[in-house]
Design an enzyme around this catalytic site. Structure first.
Site, mmCIF file in Angstrom:
data_model
loop_
_atom_site.group_PDB
_atom_site.id
_atom_site.type_symbol
_atom_site.label_atom_id
_atom_site.label_comp_id
_atom_site.label_asym_id
_atom_site.label_seq_id
_atom_site.Cartn_x
_atom_site.Cartn_y
_atom_site.Cartn_z
ATOM 1 N N LYS A 92 0.830 -1.203 0.000
ATOM 2 C CA LYS A 92 0.000 0.000 0.000
ATOM 3 C C LYS A 92 0.870 1.262 0.000
ATOM 4 C CE LYS A 92 -3.475 2.782 0.149
ATOM 5 N NZ LYS A 92 -4.535 2.802 1.168
ATOM 6 N N LYS A 114 -0.273 11.572 5.365
ATOM 7 C CA LYS A 114 0.002 10.495 6.308
ATOM 8 C C LYS A 114 0.619 9.297 5.608
ATOM 9 C CE LYS A 114 -3.074 7.546 7.179
ATOM 10 N NZ LYS A 114 -3.479 6.181 6.765
#
Length: 296
Positions: free
Chosen positions: A171, A239
Site C-alpha cells: 500500500k 500520512k
C-alpha cells in the site's frame, strides 16, 4: 453467512460494511460517530454499542481506521478487540498504517489465539461505494483463503502479497506511485496551459498513449476544471507518504522521487488544501509557477 464486527464506518468503512450486509452477512458495526452507525443500520446492519460489543461474538472482525494510533487503541486497548474477541476469531485490519504496527498487532493477537491479516485498500471513496477496491493482503495463506469470500464483497483485485506487514508495504508503494502521477499530471496541465495549449485536449491525447493511467482516466476532466471535492484527502495522503518514507528507511533504501512527492503533498497541506482531493496537487504546482487559479 458470517457474523462480522466492523469497526470504523467512515467514508470507506461505511459503504464497505453496507456491501457486506447486502451480501447476507450479519454485520455489527461501531463508530465514534452515531450518524455513521445509523447509515449501517439503514443498510441492513446492526448497531454495536462499542468495540467489545462488535467483537465479542464475531467470527471475523474488520477494522477500517484512520492511522496506527487508532488501530493500536481499538485493537490493543484494555477494552479493545483482542480483549473481547474469542480465540479463533479472524481480525482483518483494512486500515492504512505502518507495516511495523501490523506486525505488532499480529504478534499480540497470536498470543490470544486470534488470527490477523493486514489488508489495506486502494480505490478511494468511489471504489468503496462501487465495491471495486484493490486489496493487498499480508498474513498467513490459510487466513487469506478464509477471508477471501468476504473481501470479494468489497473489492475486485484481491491479492495475497506476503507475510504480516506486507500488505502495508504494498500500500505504501501504491501511494507513492499515485502521488507521483498526480504530481506529473499537474505539471503537464500547467505546462500546456502556460504554452497556450488546451489542457483537456492534451490530456485526452495522453490518455490514449503510453502515458495512459487510471488517474488520467478518472481525474483529468475534474483537474482541468479545478474540481477538488475529496475522494481521498491530501491530509490522508500526507500520512501515507510518511508511511512510505518510514518504510524506505526501515528497508534501508533511497527513494528520492518519493521524498520530493512527499514534500509537495506536505506543501499542499501547509497551504490549507488538506481537506481537498489529492488531485489538488495541481494547486501546489500552480502556486510554484505563480499561476494560481480558483477551485471548488
Amino acid at each position: 453467512m458470517t457474523t462480522l464486527g466492523f469497526i470504523g464506518l467512515g467514508i470507506m468503512g461505511g459503504p464497505m460494511s453496507g456491501h457486506l450486509a447486502a451480501a447476507g452477512h450479519t454485520v455489527r458495526g461501531y463508530d465514534v460517530h452515531p450518524e455513521a452507525i445509523a447509515k449501517l443500520t439503514a443498510a441492513g446492519g446492526i448497531a454495536a454499542t462499542g468495540i467489545a460489543d462488535a467483537a465479542a461474538d464475531a467470527d471475523v472482525v474488520i477494522t477500517m481506521l484512520p492511522n496506527h494510533p487508532q488501530v493500536e487503541d481499538v485493537v490493543l486497548g484494555p477494552d479493545g478487540v483482542l480483549a473481547a474477541a474469542r480465540p479463533g476469531t479472524l481480525l482483518v485490519d483494512m486500515s492504512t498504517i505502518r507495516p511495523e504496527t501490523s506486525v505488532e498487532v499480529a504478534s499480540a493477537a497470536a498470543e490470544k489465539g486470534i488470527r490477523v491479516l493486514d489488508a489495506p485498500v486502494s480505490g478511494g471513496q468511489a471504489g468503496a461505494e462501487q465495491a471495486a477496491l484493490s486489496i493487498m493482503v499480508g498474513g498467513e495463506e490459510a487466513d487469506f483463503a478464509a477471508a477471501r469470500p468476504l473481501l470479494e464483497a468489497v473489492g475486485r483485485t484481491i491479492v495475497h502479497v506476503g507475510p504480516h506487514g506486507a500488505g502495508q508495504v504494498v500500500k505504501a508503494a501504491n501511494q507513492l506511485v499515485v502521488g507521483g502521477i498526480y504530481g506529473l499530471v499537474a505539471e503537464a496541465i500547467v505546462l500546456m496551459e502556460a504554452s497556450g495549449v488546451d489542457a483537456k485536449t492534451g490530456l485526452d491525447v495522453l490518455a490514449g498513449g503510453l502515458a495512459a493511467n487510471r488517474i488520467l482516466e478518472l481525474k483529468r476532466e475534474s483537474m482541468v476544471a479545478r474540481e477538488f471535492r475529496p475522494g481521498f484527502r491530501i491530509d490522508l495522503h500526507h500520512k501515507d507518504m510518511g508511511i512510505a518514507l518510514a518504510a524506505a528507511r526501515q528497508a534501508d533504501v533511497s527513494l528520492p522521487l518519493t521524498g520530493l512527492v512527499a514534500q509537495l503533498v506536505a506543501a499542499g497541506r501547509s497551504m490549507g488544501y488538506g481537506d481537498l482531493d489529492h488531485s489538488a496537487l495541481l494547486k501546489v504546482t500552480e502556486g510554484l509557477s505563480g499561476r494560481a487559479q480558483s477551485q471548488e
